[in-house]
Design an enzyme around this catalytic site. Structure first.
Site, PDB file in Angstrom:
ATOM      1  N   GLU A  93      -9.097   8.906   1.951  1.00 41.46           N
ATOM      2  CA  GLU A  93      -7.881   8.254   2.435  1.00 41.46           C
ATOM      3  C   GLU A  93      -7.907   8.061   3.943  1.00 41.46           C
ATOM      4  O   GLU A  93      -6.885   7.810   4.568  1.00 41.46           O
ATOM      5  CB  GLU A  93      -6.644   9.056   2.005  1.00 41.46           C
ATOM      6  CG  GLU A  93      -6.482   9.071   0.492  1.00 41.46           C
ATOM      7  CD  GLU A  93      -5.141   9.604   0.024  1.00 41.46           C
ATOM      8  OE1 GLU A  93      -4.315   9.997   0.860  1.00 41.46           O
ATOM      9  OE2 GLU A  93      -4.933   9.627  -1.194  1.00 41.46           O
ATOM     10  N   ASP A 141       4.157  15.626  -7.576  1.00 39.64           N
ATOM     11  CA  ASP A 141       3.273  14.465  -7.781  1.00 39.64           C
ATOM     12  C   ASP A 141       2.647  14.604  -9.179  1.00 39.64           C
ATOM     13  O   ASP A 141       3.195  14.107 -10.157  1.00 39.64           O
ATOM     14  CB  ASP A 141       2.227  14.431  -6.661  1.00 39.64           C
ATOM     15  CG  ASP A 141       1.152  13.388  -6.890  1.00 39.64           C
ATOM     16  OD1 ASP A 141       1.329  12.519  -7.752  1.00 39.64           O
ATOM     17  OD2 ASP A 141       0.102  13.420  -6.203  1.00 39.64           O
ATOM     18  N   LYS A 163       4.456   6.873  -7.667  1.00 35.88           N
ATOM     19  CA  LYS A 163       3.243   6.037  -7.722  1.00 35.88           C
ATOM     20  C   LYS A 163       3.383   5.159  -8.950  1.00 35.88           C
ATOM     21  O   LYS A 163       3.397   5.669 -10.080  1.00 35.88           O
ATOM     22  CB  LYS A 163       2.011   6.920  -7.894  1.00 35.88           C
ATOM     23  CG  LYS A 163       1.692   7.848  -6.721  1.00 35.88           C
ATOM     24  CD  LYS A 163       0.685   8.895  -7.171  1.00 35.88           C
ATOM     25  CE  LYS A 163       0.011   9.598  -6.009  1.00 35.88           C
ATOM     26  NZ  LYS A 163      -0.788  10.752  -6.461  1.00 35.88           N
ATOM     27  N   SER A 183      -5.605   7.469  -3.889  1.00 38.39           N
ATOM     28  CA  SER A 183      -6.782   7.650  -3.032  1.00 38.39           C
ATOM     29  C   SER A 183      -7.744   6.461  -3.134  1.00 38.39           C
ATOM     30  O   SER A 183      -8.495   6.182  -2.218  1.00 38.39           O
ATOM     31  CB  SER A 183      -7.487   8.955  -3.366  1.00 38.39           C
ATOM     32  OG  SER A 183      -7.739   9.042  -4.748  1.00 38.39           O
TER      33      SER A 183
END
Ligand code: PGA
Ligand code: ZN
Length: 436
Positions: A207, A314, A339, A369
């Protein structure tokens, strides 16, 4: 003004790691082209929407010809002729046609690319920017988000050189997005200089954060504090730290195994380590501190620290409305990492956001990523007015494309619309975790 879906084209493009991914163009009866692309995660939650990949030897099994075939033979015939106005209904229809919670038949990567293309086509047809479309659908006041920017990358994004995945900074007291980036740029480069001086700079991780060769995980925190100080900032004052522990990646047999230090901890011992880090360093936000399969740990951690820290789910929540509801009931986490490809469609992601918002939770819109040059998530974060955006570090253009898009939109918004600006400091997370 509206239009109908006239054609759908899809192609294989390449992501920021050089792996194949899916791009979709939706062509409307008005001649508008809406485009969407699928990002890809590495430290994935086990309950995420699955990716449709070819498997086998070529391209490490990651080719997407099957996904493209599904778009052309299964999705396209079902969508041709549908009115664009019905974005929500179309997403729901696709989810129903797939028929599985993890999108096993169509693939989360196909659905996310189609769904983003659909929303892009709708915004373009309406003659509005994408952020305005998202704001309208969710009845939100758009805000330029606070950037959460990675300085060191670890975990699965850097061959597990350090166990913890993201060491990030936030500048909540910056007066504008542009100022927050300026401060972060200084910190990013000062961190790089420290590593270089010590002879432990090995490049950048997936990243864009520095790929460090630290001897302990805590050394990353100590170095981050030094890097902040080197720029003349007082850590914990204008600049604060945020961590993504991504604990599911190193949780095995009911133990948290830090390979770098060759140490294993049970849940209680691991919480003690985290507690010390929270106390010793100016950390305001911590993501996946406990593993997705350690709900008792996550509940205990949230109970103890949830009043003072942003605890983000997450892998724990995988952007699922149902998991947000369950976690709220059980008292796990107080914020959602959002996401779109984790759940599949934009409509489902927006629903998860709305549930989180109804609980008074925060939401951080996040990249993966593996990314592309797509900037849709910058628009998503702004449109939802959720106040926080996490797209990786401060290098590599798939990251910078998103930061730079926010800068352009900030120009349109003018003053006082940045999440850290004075009028917006009353946002829940600012008061609770940063203070005034
Ligand atoms: P991933 O990780 O995109 O590799 O899954 C990003 C994150 O954990 O936030
Ligand atoms: Zn994460």
């Amino acid at each position: 003004m509206s239009g109908k879906i006239q054609n759908i084209n899809s192609r294989r493009i390449w992501d920021s790691r050089g792996h194949p991914t899916v791009e979709v163009d939706i062509v409307t009866s008005e001649g508008v082209i809406g485009r969407g692309r699928a990002p890809a995660g590495t430290s994935r939650g086990t309950r995420e929407a699955i990716e449709m990949r070819d498997g086998g030897k070529p391209l490490k099994g990651k080719d997407v010809s099957q996904a493209i075939r599904i778009i052309q033979t299964k999705i396209k015939p079902r969508l041709i002729g549908k009115w664009l106005d019905a974005t929500e209904a179309i997403d729901h229809f696709l989810v129903k046609e797939d028929g599985t919670s993890q999108k096993v038949n169509f693939g989360g990567n196909t659905l996310v690319a189609v769904s983003l293309a659909l929303h892009d086509a709708k915004a373009k047809t309406d003659g509005i920017p994408l952020w305005e479309l998202f704001a309208g659908i969710t009845n939100s006041t758009p805000i330029i988000p606070l950037p959460e920017i990675q300085i060191f990358g670890g975990g699965a994004h850097a061959s597990n050189r350090v166990d913890i995945q993201d060491f990030m900074v936030m500048v909540p007291k910056a007066t504008s997005f542009s100022e927050a980036l300026e401060v972060t740029s200084e910190i990013y480069h000062s961190a790089g200089s420290i590593l270089k001086q010590r002879g432990i700079l090995t490049g950048v991780a997936d990243e864009g954060g520095w790929w460090p060769c630290f001897s302990t995980n805590e050394e990353a925190l100590e170095t981050l504090v030094k890097a902040i100080e080197l720029t003349g900032e007082k850590p914990g004052d204008r600049v604060v730290i945020s961590l993504d522990i991504a604990a599911s990646e190193f949780y095995q047999n009911n133990q948290y195994s830090l390979d770098l230090e060759d140490k294993k901890y049970d849940t209680e011992q691991w919480i003690e380590i985290l507690k010390r880090w929270l106390t010793d360093y100016p950390i305001v936000s911590i993501e996946d501190p406990l593993a997705e399969n350690d709900p008792e740990g996550m509940i205990a951690f949230t109970k103890r620290y949830g009043d003072h820290y942003q605890i983000v789910g997450d892998d724990y929540l995988v952007s699922s409305k149902e998991l947000v509801k369950k976690s709220y009931r059980e008292g796990a986490c107080n914020s959602l990492l959002l996401k779109v490809n984790q759940i599949g469609t934009v409509t489902e992601a927006l629903a998860s956001f709305e549930v989180a918002r109804s609980y008074g939770w925060g939401t951080i819109v996040s990249a993966r990523s593996g990314e592309t040059e797509d900037t849709a998530i910058a628009h998503l974060a702004i449109g939802l007015g959720c106040g926080q955006l996490k797209v990786g570090s401060f290098s590599r253009s798939e990251r910078m494309a998103k930061w730079n898009e926010c800068l352009r939109i900030e120009e349109v918004f003018g003053e006082n619309n940045f999440a850290g600006s004075e009028p917006l400091r009353k946002t829940w997370w600012f008061n609770q975790y940063v203070g005034n």
